[in-house]
Each structure stands twice: as structure tokens, then as C-alpha cells.
Design an enzyme around this catalytic site. Sequence first.
Site, mmCIF file in Angstrom:
data_model
loop_
_atom_site.group_PDB
_atom_site.id
_atom_site.type_symbol
_atom_site.label_atom_id
_atom_site.label_comp_id
_atom_site.label_asym_id
_atom_site.label_seq_id
_atom_site.Cartn_x
_atom_site.Cartn_y
_atom_site.Cartn_z
ATOM 1 N N ASP A 201 0.914 -1.136 0.000
ATOM 2 C CA ASP A 201 0.000 0.000 0.000
ATOM 3 C C ASP A 201 0.951 1.182 0.000
ATOM 4 O O ASP A 201 1.596 1.462 1.018
ATOM 5 C CB ASP A 201 -0.859 0.000 1.272
ATOM 6 C CG ASP A 201 -1.802 1.184 1.293
ATOM 7 O OD1 ASP A 201 -1.367 2.283 0.901
ATOM 8 O OD2 ASP A 201 -2.964 1.026 1.673
ATOM 9 N N HIS A 202 1.089 1.847 -1.136
ATOM 10 C CA HIS A 202 2.204 2.810 -1.237
ATOM 11 C C HIS A 202 2.070 3.975 -0.244
ATOM 12 O O HIS A 202 3.041 4.647 0.068
ATOM 13 C CB HIS A 202 2.412 3.282 -2.680
ATOM 14 C CG HIS A 202 1.462 4.363 -3.135
ATOM 15 N ND1 HIS A 202 0.190 4.104 -3.564
ATOM 16 C CD2 HIS A 202 1.604 5.693 -3.213
ATOM 17 C CE1 HIS A 202 -0.405 5.232 -3.894
ATOM 18 N NE2 HIS A 202 0.440 6.228 -3.683
ATOM 19 N N HIS A 264 -5.676 2.891 1.365
ATOM 20 C CA HIS A 264 -4.974 4.086 1.842
ATOM 21 C C HIS A 264 -5.681 4.772 3.012
ATOM 22 O O HIS A 264 -5.062 5.136 4.004
ATOM 23 C CB HIS A 264 -4.809 5.113 0.718
ATOM 24 C CG HIS A 264 -4.209 4.554 -0.544
ATOM 25 N ND1 HIS A 264 -3.278 3.560 -0.543
ATOM 26 C CD2 HIS A 264 -4.410 4.878 -1.845
ATOM 27 C CE1 HIS A 264 -2.927 3.274 -1.796
ATOM 28 N NE2 HIS A 264 -3.603 4.059 -2.595
HETATM 29 C C1 BG6 Z 1 -3.419 4.819 -6.166
HETATM 30 C C2 BG6 Z 1 -4.776 4.857 -6.813
HETATM 31 O O1 BG6 Z 1 -3.339 3.755 -5.268
HETATM 32 O O2 BG6 Z 1 -3.190 6.037 -5.474
HETATM 33 C C3 BG6 Z 1 -4.913 6.063 -7.719
HETATM 34 O O3 BG6 Z 1 -4.960 3.671 -7.557
HETATM 35 C C4 BG6 Z 1 -4.572 7.333 -6.987
HETATM 36 O O4 BG6 Z 1 -6.227 6.149 -8.243
HETATM 37 C C5 BG6 Z 1 -3.220 7.196 -6.300
HETATM 38 O O5 BG6 Z 1 -4.544 8.408 -7.913
HETATM 39 C C6 BG6 Z 1 -2.932 8.388 -5.419
HETATM 40 O O6 BG6 Z 1 -1.621 8.278 -4.960
HETATM 41 P P1 BG6 Z 1 -0.809 9.563 -4.503
HETATM 42 O O7 BG6 Z 1 0.463 9.019 -3.974
HETATM 43 O O8 BG6 Z 1 -0.652 10.419 -5.738
HETATM 44 O O9 BG6 Z 1 -1.646 10.234 -3.484
#
Ligand code: BG6
Length: 525
Positions: A201-202, A264
Amino acid sequence: MQEIKPSVSKRDILCAETVAGPGALVVFGASGDLVHRKLLVSIFRLYQQDLLDDRFYILGCGRKKFSDEDFRSRAAEAVLESSNSAPVDDLDAFTGRLYYLDGDYSDADFYGRIKAKLIELDKVYDVHESRVFYLSVPPFLYAAIVDHLGSAQLACASRLDSVGQIRLVVEKPFGKDLQSAVKLNDSISRCFGESQIYRIDHYLGKETVQNILMLRFANTIYEPIWNRNYIDNVQITIAETVGVEHRAGYYDSAGALRDMFQNHMLQMLTLVAMEPPISFEADYIRDEKVKLLHSIRPFDLGRLDDSWVRGQYAPGTIDGKQVKGYLDESGVRPDSKTETYVAAKLFVDNWRWQDVPFYLRTGKRLAAKDTEIAIAFKEVPYSMFSSVGLDELPANILVLQIQPEEGISLSFQAKRPGSKICMSTLNMNFSYKSIFSTKMPEAYQRLLLDCMVGDQTLFTRQDDVEVSWRLMTPILQAWQQAQSQPHQYAAGGESFAEADRLIERDGRKWRKLLRSGTSTQSYEI
Ligand code: BG6
């Protein structure tokens, strides 16, 4: 307000970084967008910082026909595109470690070729079956690839002393509901043990998200007030300006609840609300997160609208440009009921949080990119200034600004120089940019290094994934059965009526997106 600058020496003393050992990174989906934009660039930054061993290489696997040279030049291009004048001195030495194999993911022969190539490269780099398999492919391919890795005997090392050196990284989404997540896990765990599986989960790799643990548990001042006695409500927001972009195929069958909320949003909630873990070790932290998820009050499906709102963007204007509505995006079904916005009110049933509402919202095509966690404290119980007309004093708010202006701010009332009673709401600000001169590392940098060194702290465990799907699946089903469309909201807006109603019913308001960092309000007599 003056900013706090930690002394450099102190800061260095508090740093600890583990360097990855010798090994191979095997990336499936190597010709894809994520690998191009994020992974290769992040690995290059690790390489530049000497966080990778000299005995390290990357084998890209994909459906497109590339030579090693094609893969290397694409990697070089991605690094240069992202470098923004950052040095790229070691680029040739880095790309020289990249190799590529093309094939069909459903063909057993492909895995035989992968195995032969790994044996050959292991010899060249003096690596002993230490491998990270990274699945950067559409989720429907996960189970088949893992099965083939198992059949080709690539899922565990052939020598017993190397067991545990073989790891599997799986991108989100992990399943699309409870049933599919359990099924996927069953098929993965036939070949890989839980200690080998790294579910990404980045958001957990973002510095500011990791800092929630430091803020709460490396300081004493927050813990005594981090509860229902002092906190009135918590608001967690992920607002994006982007739309569905080129991902309609995936997004239209996912929607915001699966794409952002189940992962997230809930992950940030667990970090904010969980009990103190007994140690900074993966399973102690993950135990507390799971416990917290178990404490989320189940939703009353008969009265879902009291706690959930879903929206879909309509045409509008962002940054002065006209943008399409969701239904007009290419690849989206013209009658799609997929939500691009979700807002919810959650309660956590435990001693710490009983009856404190957690308001969570995430949406695409909103007025600003803004991810933040706002802890709104209770108002003063009694205003001694009411005798001079100041009955209502704004509550203190602690904002953890996750991105893009990473920082922390605390609002408070203070006397302004001047007339006898003259107060302002000020913000005490800490900005990452102004204190730490280095650019914030990509979340993937942290996560890749952690899976190479075998640290699972920032990865979600299967029980975590299952509890969160158990909470979300009934909502998904209810929305699927509903005849109604999600509420339409104009692209480029801050919010919309139904989402506002969710919080205003409780006598509260959403925080504004993209506030200014300084004094916002003042009142005087
Ligand atoms: C991803 C989603 O996990 O996170 C995307 O699949 C989203 O839809 C993105 O735009 C948002 O990531 P960040 O790091 O730009 O907030």
C-alpha cells in the site's frame, strides 16, 4: 511563528538505515507504466545512495518484446525524465544491471526460461537464490503467475539455509471484496508463506505517513490528550485533482471505495487511532492495526446514507481548464454507477475513541491535491473571555499534512500586540521542505528497500486485508444493488451538498482544501 530546526548532528544520530544484501529483483509487468514511472526510478535512487549491494541485478519480465538494450534505455529515459536536475552519474553502471525476458504469463515454458536466466545471472553476480518477485501486473494475473512460480520451484530456495530469502511483492488492490481476497490469499499461500509476502500500500511508504508513528510514540505530549476526553473529531482527506486518466478499464470496475478507501484511507486511520505497539517491529505494529480495524463499528445497512456518501464527477473546470465528466471519459460505461468520491463517518468502539466521529473523504477531480489528517480538539469548556464578548473560541486543530506541502501545524489562540483584548488563531508550522533540504523520497524507494531487506512493517498482513474487506464488502454490495446513481459533483469543486450534509448534520464542517499556512482568523475588541 518560528520554525523548529533540529541540529544536524542530532538528526544524524537518530537515523538508521539497513542496506540490502546481494540479490535479484524480478519484476513482472516490466514493460508497464508503474515500472517505468516509479519502480525503476526508485531503485536507481537506492543504487545511487549505496543502499543496494554490489551483487544486485534486475530481471524484467513482460509481454512486450524488448531486448535488454530496449529495457535499459527505457529505464535511463525514466530516470532522466524524473531527475529534475538531480545527479544521474551512475546511470550507465545501473542500467548495465538490467535484463529483460518476454513471454506469456500463462505459459509454463516462460517460467522455465526465467529460472534458467536467474541461475545464469546468479552466477555472474555471485548471488545465492536471494530473489524478490514483484508483481506489477493486472490483479487477475496474480494467481496464475504465483502458481507458475510454485510449479517451476521458484517460490522457495533450493537450499534450506536460504529459505526466507525469496519474497513476493503484490501491488494493491489485493482482491476486490472479502471473498476474492481470501481466495487470492489461498492461492498465493500454496506457494509462499506469510513471511515471504509483501502486500504493497504505497501510502505506508510516504514519509509523512510513517511519521504518524514517530509523532505519536516518540513524544510524550500527545498521548495523554489523544483520546475521547480531548479530541472532538478526526478528519482524514485525500483529495485529488486528477481524474480517471488512462485507467478507466481498471477504475470503472473498482471505484473510489476499492481504489482508495479500503486501503490508503483505512491504513491512515489505523495509524492515527491504534494503541501503542510494544515495539517497532512489523508484527507488533500490524497486530495493533488489525485490532483497531476490528474495533470499527459495523455500519447499519438500513441507514447507510447516515454514514456514507458517494459521488461521481460531472464536467467542470480545474486550473482554468474545462474537464470532462466521469461518464464522458473514454473507457467508462455510459451508464456507470462507479463512485469517484466517497465520504464516510466511522466510529471506533473502544475506551479511547468511543463516540468520537472519524470523518473520511476521498475524491478525484476536486479543487486541489491535498492529503491531510486533522485532529480537531474540543473547544474550551468555558470561555473566561465571554464577559468581553468572546463566547466561542475556535478549537485547536493539529493537522498532519501528508502531501503535497508536507508538514505539521497546530492552531491555537494567542494575544496579538495591541488593544487589551485582541486575539488571533495562529498556526505553529513545521514544513518538511524548509527543514530538511533533501527532496522527499518516493514512497516506492522505502518500500522496495524494505522488501529487499525483509522488513514487513510497512506492508499489510492478510488478516488486515481481510478485516478491511469485511467492513467494506457490505457497503459495496449495497451500492451495487442500489438503483440510484452516485450524486454528481462538478469537477473542480471543494465538495458537494450531500457530502457536506454528512458532517453538517453533526454541527461540524469539513476543513477547507489547500489552506494558507499562517494565521487564518482574528478577532478583537
Ligand atoms: C493509487 C490509486 O493507489 O493512489 C490512484 O490507484 C490514486 O487512483 C493514487 O490516484 C494516489 O496516490 P498519490 O500518492 O498520488 O496520493
